[in-house]
Design a protein around this motif. Sequence first.
Motif, PDB file in Angstrom:
ATOM      1  N   SER A 155      -7.738  18.272   4.569  1.00 50.17           N
ATOM      2  CA  SER A 155      -6.766  18.931   5.440  1.00 50.17           C
ATOM      3  C   SER A 155      -6.398  17.937   6.529  1.00 50.17           C
ATOM      4  N   GLU A 214      -9.128  -6.382   2.986  1.00 56.07           N
ATOM      5  CA  GLU A 214      -8.138  -6.870   2.019  1.00 56.07           C
ATOM      6  C   GLU A 214      -7.273  -7.995   2.601  1.00 56.07           C
ATOM      7  N   GLY A 219      -0.133   4.468   0.377  1.00 55.62           N
ATOM      8  CA  GLY A 219      -0.805   5.649   0.925  1.00 55.62           C
ATOM      9  C   GLY A 219       0.168   6.368   1.850  1.00 55.62           C
ATOM     10  N   ILE A 220      -0.350   7.303   2.632  1.00 51.83           N
ATOM     11  CA  ILE A 220       0.532   8.088   3.503  1.00 51.83           C
ATOM     12  C   ILE A 220       1.219   7.191   4.545  1.00 51.83           C
ATOM     13  N   THR A 221       0.540   6.133   5.010  1.00 56.09           N
ATOM     14  CA  THR A 221       1.172   5.250   6.005  1.00 56.09           C
ATOM     15  C   THR A 221       2.367   4.520   5.395  1.00 56.09           C
ATOM     16  N   VAL A 230      -7.296   7.373  12.615  1.00 59.06           N
ATOM     17  CA  VAL A 230      -7.641   7.490  11.186  1.00 59.06           C
ATOM     18  C   VAL A 230      -7.127   8.776  10.544  1.00 59.06           C
ATOM     19  N   GLY A 231      -6.650   9.726  11.312  1.00 57.97           N
ATOM     20  CA  GLY A 231      -6.227  11.009  10.732  1.00 57.97           C
ATOM     21  C   GLY A 231      -4.855  10.912  10.079  1.00 57.97           C
ATOM     22  N   ILE A 232      -4.541  11.885   9.253  1.00 57.00           N
ATOM     23  CA  ILE A 232      -3.255  11.879   8.548  1.00 57.00           C
ATOM     24  C   ILE A 232      -2.097  11.880   9.556  1.00 57.00           C
ATOM     25  N   GLU A 259       1.918  -1.480  -4.628  1.00 54.57           N
ATOM     26  CA  GLU A 259       0.651  -0.732  -4.666  1.00 54.57           C
ATOM     27  C   GLU A 259      -0.204  -1.293  -5.800  1.00 54.57           C
ATOM     28  N   GLN A 260      -1.431  -1.684  -5.464  1.00 55.58           N
ATOM     29  CA  GLN A 260      -2.265  -2.344  -6.484  1.00 55.58           C
ATOM     30  C   GLN A 260      -2.774  -1.398  -7.575  1.00 55.58           C
ATOM     31  N   VAL A 282      -3.230  -1.689   4.361  1.00 54.24           N
ATOM     32  CA  VAL A 282      -4.475  -1.738   3.593  1.00 54.24           C
ATOM     33  C   VAL A 282      -5.677  -1.796   4.530  1.00 54.24           C
ATOM     34  N   GLY A 288      -2.647   6.690  -2.058  1.00 49.74           N
ATOM     35  CA  GLY A 288      -3.868   6.147  -1.443  1.00 49.74           C
ATOM     36  C   GLY A 288      -5.016   7.123  -1.644  1.00 49.74           C
ATOM     37  N   VAL A 289      -5.729   7.412  -0.563  1.00 47.07           N
ATOM     38  CA  VAL A 289      -6.902   8.285  -0.699  1.00 47.07           C
ATOM     39  C   VAL A 289      -6.512   9.759  -0.872  1.00 47.07           C
ATOM     40  N   PRO A 346      -8.890  13.283   1.750  1.00 45.46           N
ATOM     41  CA  PRO A 346      -8.842  14.241   2.858  1.00 45.46           C
ATOM     42  C   PRO A 346      -8.591  15.645   2.329  1.00 45.46           C
ATOM     43  N   GLY A 355       0.829  -1.211   0.000  1.00 45.90           N
ATOM     44  CA  GLY A 355       0.000   0.000   0.000  1.00 45.90           C
ATOM     45  C   GLY A 355       0.858   1.254   0.000  1.00 45.90           C
ATOM     46  N   ARG A 374      -1.542   8.522  10.980  1.00 39.94           N
ATOM     47  CA  ARG A 374      -0.935   7.615  10.003  1.00 39.94           C
ATOM     48  C   ARG A 374       0.577   7.856   9.912  1.00 39.94           C
TER      49      ARG A 374
END
Length: 453
Positions: free
Chosen positions: A59, A274, A13-15, A434-436, A34-35, A270, A41-42, A57, A11, A439
């Motif tokens: 902000s 998944e 994403g930011i993580t 769950v916030g940036i 990364e698929q 992920v 990611g988002v 997101p 994955g 992560r």
Amino acid sequence: MNDHKYIAIIGAGITGLTTAYYLKKAGIKFKIFEQSDHIGGVIRTKSTKNFLYETGPNSGVLGNAEIADLFEELKNDCKLEIADHSSARRLIWKKNKWHALPSGPVSAITTPLFSLYDKFRILGEPFRKKGTNPNESLGELVRRRMGKSFLNYAIDPFILGIYAGDPDYIVPKYALPKLYNLEQQYGSFIGGALKKRKEPKSDQDKKATREIFSVEGGLEKLIKALVKNIGVNHVHTNTKNISVRRLHKFFEIHYNDAIESGFTDIITTVNAHELNALFPFIGKPKLSPITNLKYAKVTEVTIGFNKWEGIKLDAFGGLVPYREQRNILGVLYMSTLFKNRAPKEGALLTIFIGGIRREELAELNEDEIKKLMANEFKLMMGVSKFEPDLFKTTHYQHAIAQYGADSEERIKAINIIEKDYKGLHLAGSIGNGVGIADRVKQGKDLATQIAEN
Ligand SMILES: Cc1cc2nc3c(=O)[nH]c(=O)nc-3n(C[C@H](O)[C@H](O)[C@H](O)COP(=O)(O)OP(=O)(O)OC[C@H]3O[C@@H](n4cnc5c(N)ncnc54)[C@H](O)[C@@H]3O)c2cc1C
């Protein structure tokens, strides 16, 4: 010392990217799988001639030192943008009007958001007994300590804003640990917050300013800065149908028609659903406390006007309590918060619909959503005609993880699996926030832990 380590991160994403960034700093070899063909990611920023907008997101909050440190380290490649001071003003919809959330004692007394009874009752909050059930829902906790109207018109919209969730499902111990700890450590939200304010802060703690941030040019610039520092050659995109095999001390990654071997560690970032396909060797029963994690369905609606003729946009935006029964969760005034998002006289707004209690709305198609928005905008945003110059919808089936009473079991299952399969790390928003900023912290902590082990 870390020469023998080779880490696969699943994955981008930011993580995953933050983990990779700090692994690289520690001199540890890694590869990201990364698929999709998108890195981030988002997090995704788009632009048209007149508008710069986010489809994930919008902000983040500088809620910990790790996110502040990351921006400091990347300052040559992306520029942190702190939201306009008007972001301190938060609006709540009640009885067909926006009301500012109280920001001081006078507005707290005069606000029509809370009942007179609860305003008096709140004076007794510091003296109320501490809760003893670690799985108590946020709804129960707030009713017990603060009263129903605070739940309905402060906490409910707040939880919609972060989790698109239901306070009667969300459990503060896992979803809002700072709030939970205020009661557990100090016996009171108000007393605890006051005492905490007086406690000396370390230099690291001072970096968590809780300011709202984006990045000049949009959040995807943070992703680009991370990728530049990681090296794009370490990010494999379009790696579909990944499954992981365990061979003695190493892991193998199977994807498309390829196999890559020799990984000492696997880090997943992920979403919960998944995991069964990724880890056939663990088996569904053992993974089920994790894969059962609930997510809120959300549709994000981006609306731009070249010329704005509605209400004054001098706030962070507005949130809509569930009991008001409108069709939006909330609206962010993006062109007020950040620079260059819309033409000078125009406006860029982000609206969220759906969430855990109105999932059916997130399933509507673009035409249906447009009709809904036309009605809501006339009433809530003061526009006489709804003729936007930009209208985009982005649907998320698994937008935000809901940390409910099943969290204890989920975290236990994660710990057992990580112990049983040494080198396996189940990260991402299945735990730790769950916030940036959450992560980023998780990614950095994980890289540090691997480097030190
Ligand atoms: C609509 C929306 C609004 C949000 N708003 C905010 C906000 O305002 N502020 C805030 O702080 N946070 C917000 N969040 C939360 C925050 O954006 C996320 O928690 C964070 O970006 C998630 O990052 P991640 O890397 O953990 O996961 P993701 O961004 O989901 O990345 C995971 C990656 O893994 C890939 N992947 C999935 N399965 C596989 C597989 N089998 N094989 C290979 N790759 C795979 C995915 O394609 C994806 O790229 C929002 C989230 C959403 C969805």
